[in-house]
Design an enzyme around this catalytic site. Structure first.
Site, PDB file in Angstrom:
ATOM      1  CG  ASP A  63      -7.688   4.572  -4.059  1.00 22.11           C
ATOM      2  OD1 ASP A  63      -8.902   4.608  -4.395  1.00 22.11           O
ATOM      3  OD2 ASP A  63      -6.886   3.763  -4.541  1.00 22.11           O
TER       4      ASP A  63
ATOM      5  CB  CYS B 262     -14.999   3.090 -13.078  1.00 22.60           C
ATOM      6  SG  CYS B 262     -15.972   4.591 -12.965  1.00 22.60           S
TER       7      CYS B 262
ATOM      8  CD  GLU C 226      -2.960  -0.788  -0.126  1.00 22.03           C
ATOM      9  OE1 GLU C 226      -3.036   0.340  -0.639  1.00 22.03           O
ATOM     10  OE2 GLU C 226      -3.569  -1.777  -0.578  1.00 22.03           O
TER      11      GLU C 226
ATOM     12  CE1 TYR D  51      -6.576   3.079  -0.381  1.00 18.16           C
ATOM     13  CE2 TYR D  51      -4.223   3.166   0.161  1.00 18.16           C
ATOM     14  CZ  TYR D  51      -5.291   2.571  -0.505  1.00 18.16           C
ATOM     15  OH  TYR D  51      -5.065   1.452  -1.255  1.00 18.16           O
TER      16      TYR D  51
ATOM     17  CE1 TYR E  30       5.499  12.873  -4.700  1.00 19.44           C
ATOM     18  CE2 TYR E  30       5.600  11.010  -6.210  1.00 19.44           C
ATOM     19  CZ  TYR E  30       5.252  12.322  -5.943  1.00 19.44           C
ATOM     20  OH  TYR E  30       4.657  13.060  -6.907  1.00 19.44           O
TER      21      TYR E  30
ATOM     22  CD  GLN F 269       1.347  10.722  -4.608  1.00 18.19           C
ATOM     23  OE1 GLN F 269       1.091  11.202  -5.706  1.00 18.19           O
ATOM     24  NE2 GLN F 269       0.944  11.267  -3.501  1.00 18.19           N
TER      25      GLN F 269
ATOM     26  CB  CYS G 122     -23.704   3.653 -12.671  1.00 18.42           C
ATOM     27  SG  CYS G 122     -22.643   5.078 -12.903  1.00 18.42           S
TER      28      CYS G 122
ATOM     29  CG  LEU H 223       9.459   2.510  -5.798  1.00 24.72           C
ATOM     30  CD1 LEU H 223       9.064   1.815  -4.502  1.00 24.72           C
ATOM     31  CD2 LEU H 223       8.319   2.407  -6.789  1.00 24.72           C
TER      32      LEU H 223
HETATM   33 FE1  SF4 Z   1     -18.068   3.832 -13.840  1.00 27.52          FE
HETATM   34 FE2  SF4 Z   1     -20.695   4.015 -13.694  1.00 27.52          FE
HETATM   35 FE3  SF4 Z   1     -19.577   3.435 -16.015  1.00 27.52          FE
HETATM   36 FE4  SF4 Z   1     -19.527   1.662 -14.012  1.00 27.52          FE
HETATM   37  S1  SF4 Z   1     -21.316   2.412 -15.113  1.00 27.52           S
HETATM   38  S2  SF4 Z   1     -17.829   2.212 -15.371  1.00 27.52           S
HETATM   39  S3  SF4 Z   1     -19.358   2.995 -12.232  1.00 27.52           S
HETATM   40  S4  SF4 Z   1     -19.355   5.333 -14.877  1.00 27.52           S
END
Ligand code: SF4
Length: 365
Positions: A147, A201, A46, A129, A91, A51, A217, A89
């Protein structure tokens, strides 16, 4: 908006949780840190992934686990060894914080990564996070995490408007993440959320047709997928011109170790370098770099190599000048140490990536 468990109704949360976990089981990438739920591996991965892209992290993670296989090994390592393992890496405060936290884990937690969010947050380098990631992935606790990927997915899933890095939306996103994380397999759920952001997404081309939560969505329903999240426009990168002096004597090259309190690259080895001032020629800047850090005078001749790299919002061009006709006695001035090293021995020193590139170039010339 107040942080509340009620920000998503439980029926919606369950449907999203089920769909995401089923998708994750089938589509998750096989990554080395996912092969065990060892808290130390989860923590190290993690920290490295902040970054930094997954493909870059994989070989670093594998080498790190061989070199420092557990908390105690990391706590007992020399700082120079830790920085050397991290070099490239970027940072570097992450590497220093890992070691500081390892020392505290040995002292206060019997050499274990703690499982409680409060105890994790008290350690250097661990923010909300990372604490959520370790608690949920390594210890199966129903703790949320947020994140960049999660911000994007949740902003779209719930059509959240506004800047997600500022309140009230920032709190609202954490509230959504908390409301969604299930008691069963919270680690898988959190990883699914991040994996969805990383692979489906995505920022510019979300693949909604294959998305497991497309039915839920709201951005998709409202035609907002490319509008959300409403992140502020990034500042244009600032161009910076730097020079480094490559001064050699009897086949050895001069390098300097930065002070422990240097704002960047503390404790690492660099060639003497400065930013070229507006009214200055690059050659004059090379002389200044050498004189100010080591007390030596010298004459720059040609460029050995030019390295282009980025640090935060700065686009840096670093020109390395061979510097001859050295005079004076070399002594650390604005640096912690100086050393004359054979070019073949530079690989043993912890150097930031741009200076490592120059060192490698010296072996070819
Ligand atoms: Fe992202 Fe919504 Fe498309 Fe799924 S449906 S990829 S959550 S924008």
């Amino acid at each position: 908006m107040a942080v509340t468990k009620k920000s998503v109704d439980s029926k919606t949360a369950r449907a999203i949780g089920r769909a995401l976990r089923a998708w994750y089981v089938e589509h998750r990438r096989d990554l080395p840190w996912r092969r065990s739920l060892d808290p130390y591996s989860v923590w190290v991965s993690e920290m490295m992934l902040q970054q930094t892209q997954v493909a870059t992290v994989i070989p670093y993670f594998q080498r790190w686990m061989q070199r420092f296989p557990d908390v105690t090994a990391l706590a007992n390592a020399a700082e120079s060894e830790v920085l050397h393992a991290w070099q490239g890496l970027g940072y570097y405060s992450r590497a220093r914080n890992l070691q500081r936290a390892a020392v505290l884990m040995v002292r206060e937690h019997a050499g274990r990564v703690p499982d409680a969010v409060e105890a994790l947050l008290a350690l250097p380098g661990i923010g909300p996070y990372s604490a959520g990631a370790i608690a949920s992935i390594a210890y199966g606790k129903a703790e949320p995490l947020v994140d960049g990927n999660v911000i994007r997915v949740l902003s779209r899933l719930f059509a959240l408007r506004g800047d997600p890095n500022k309140n009230p939306l920032k709190n609202q996103i954490w509230a959504h993440a908390r409301a969604l994380v299930p008691e069963q397999e919270p680690g898988d759920f959190n990883q699914a959320l991040m994996e969805l952001g990383a692979t489906v997404c995505t920022p510019r081309a979300p693949r909604c047709v294959v998305c497991p939560v497309s039915k839920q969505c709201q951005a998709r329903a409202q035609g907002l997928t490319l509008v959300l999240p409403e992140l502020p426009a990034r500042a244009k990168p600032t161009a910076v011109h730097m020079v480094a002096a490559i001064a050699t004597r009897a086949g050895r090259v001069l390098v300097t170790k930065l002070n422990a309190d240097a704002p960047r690259w503390a404790g690492m080895w660099l060639f003497p370098n400065v930013e070229v001032a507006r009214s200055e020629t690059p050659e004059a800047a090379v002389k200044r770099a050498l004189l100010s850090s080591t007390g030596l005078s010298g004459k720059p001749t040609g460029i050995v190599c030019a390295v282009r790299h980025s640090v935060t919002r700065f686009k840096i061009t670093l020109d390395a000048y061979r510097t001859v006709e050295l005079s004076g006695t070399a002594k650390p001035q604005t640096v912690a140490e100086i050393a004359w090293q054979k070019p073949t021995a530079l690989s043993d020193l912890a150097m930031p990536a741009a200076h490592r590139t120059i060192a490698e170039r010296l072996l070819e010339t």
